[in-house]
Design a protein around this motif. Structure first.
Motif, PDB file in Angstrom:
ATOM      1  N   ALA A   1       5.378  17.203  13.836  1.00 22.07           N
ATOM      2  CA  ALA A   1       5.247  17.885  12.729  1.00 22.07           C
ATOM      3  C   ALA A   1       5.210  19.193  11.928  1.00 22.07           C
ATOM      4  O   ALA A   1       5.629  19.562  11.020  1.00 22.07           O
ATOM      5  CB  ALA A   1       4.020  16.735  12.128  1.00 22.07           C
TER       6      ALA A   1
ATOM      7  N   LYS B   1      10.229  25.619  14.619  1.00 17.40           N
ATOM      8  CA  LYS B   1       8.929  24.246  14.212  1.00 17.40           C
ATOM      9  C   LYS B   1       8.703  24.107  15.000  1.00 17.40           C
ATOM     10  O   LYS B   1       6.947  23.880  14.746  1.00 17.40           O
ATOM     11  CB  LYS B   1       9.703  23.336  13.645  1.00 17.40           C
TER      12      LYS B   1
ATOM     13  N   GLN C   1       4.636  21.880   6.435  1.00 16.96           N
ATOM     14  CA  GLN C   1       5.906  21.428   5.986  1.00 16.96           C
ATOM     15  C   GLN C   1       6.412  22.589   5.336  1.00 16.96           C
ATOM     16  O   GLN C   1       7.832  22.175   5.385  1.00 16.96           O
ATOM     17  CB  GLN C   1       5.653  20.139   5.583  1.00 16.96           C
ATOM     18  N   TYR C   2       5.187  23.636   4.031  1.00 15.19           N
ATOM     19  CA  TYR C   2       6.143  23.947   3.080  1.00 15.19           C
ATOM     20  C   TYR C   2       5.425  25.664   3.673  1.00 15.19           C
ATOM     21  O   TYR C   2       5.813  26.402   2.544  1.00 15.19           O
ATOM     22  CB  TYR C   2       4.333  23.627   2.033  1.00 15.19           C
TER      23      TYR C   2
ATOM     24  N   THR D   1       8.730  10.847   6.930  1.00 16.34           N
ATOM     25  CA  THR D   1       7.615  11.768   8.223  1.00 16.34           C
ATOM     26  C   THR D   1       6.829  11.782   8.021  1.00 16.34           C
ATOM     27  O   THR D   1       6.451  10.761   7.594  1.00 16.34           O
ATOM     28  CB  THR D   1       7.322  13.353   6.986  1.00 16.34           C
TER      29      THR D   1
ATOM     30  N   SER E   1       3.977  12.812   7.412  1.00 15.46           N
ATOM     31  CA  SER E   1       2.691  12.553   5.766  1.00 15.46           C
ATOM     32  C   SER E   1       2.741  11.465   5.178  1.00 15.46           C
ATOM     33  O   SER E   1       2.171  11.624   4.252  1.00 15.46           O
ATOM     34  CB  SER E   1       3.440  14.264   5.116  1.00 15.46           C
TER      35      SER E   1
END
Length: 224
Positions: A20, A32, A94-95, A165, A167
């Protein structure tokens, strides 16, 4: 099983967290996942496991002092809080704010693993109310431990099949834990009900809690 799955399915959960992007702030460029992020998640998992083992022995003492119902509700609440902290770490990655949020990972795993492990005592809460089904109580405890990692395995498979995802999955987990909390509150007996039923089944009054508590036993052992 829902709460314990995140605890006993730890290695696969760590892989899902790494995929993730948690720890991606340690990677170069726009990667990532890299070796450094994988090591970070693995070290966080190892540290959380060590802390969990250190405090896990207190679960039995908590059961004797406060009863299985209160202990189970507190444990499930720890799992819920742990999932919420994990969500902070996952959404931060993620952000693009992994550097600010990845520190929550260790505490998230401590709460999830510790709370899940303590929930293994739930079947014992019903041992006197189901006194004529002791084998069922014991087998339920063993089955819960054995089957719990399957929850994480199924979650990983569904994530792959549906393309969702982590999340999004964590919100679903939180919903499951809230339902579990409601069930625990409704189904499990209080400490006084537990002791009363034990006395009825055994046919004798149990010693007063003030006369013979687990804490006094622990203090007696430590003073030897």
């Amino acid at each position: 099983s829902i709460c314990m799955g995140a605890s006993l399915g730890g290695p696969l959960l760590a892989q899902m967290i790494g995929n993730a992007g948690v720890g991606s702030g340690l990677c170069h460029s726009d990667e990532k996942v890299c070796d450094k992020s994988i090591i970070f998640v693995s070290e966080a998992k190892g540290l959380a496991t060590s802390i969990t083992v250190a405090i896990g022995s207190l679960a039995g003492l908590g059961f004797d002092l406060f009863g299985g119902r209160l202990l189970s509700i507190a444990s499930a609440s720890f799992v819920l809080l742990g999932f919420l902290l994990l969500q902070v770490a996952v959404l931060g990655a993620q952000y693009g704010h992994d550097g600010d949020t990845s520190g929550f990972l260790v505490w998230a795993l401590v709460l999830v693993q510790g709370g899940g492990a303590m929930l293994g005592l739930i079947p014992m809460t019903m041992m006197w109310h189901l006194s004529d089904m002791q084998t069922l109580v014991s087998s339920a405890q063993v089955a819960t431990l054995r089957m719990s990692p399957l929850f994480i395995m199924l979650t990983s498979a569904f994530m792959h099949w549906l393309g969702v995802t982590l999340s999004s999955v964590i919100w679903v987990w939180c919903g499951f834990v809230v339902v579990a909390l409601a069930c625990l509150l409704w189904l499990l007996p209080t400490l006084s009900e537990y002791r009363a039923e034990a006395g009825r089944v055994l046919g004798t009054a149990l010693p007063s809690k003030d006369q013979h508590t687990a804490w006094k036993v622990v203090k007696g052992i430590l003073s030897m």
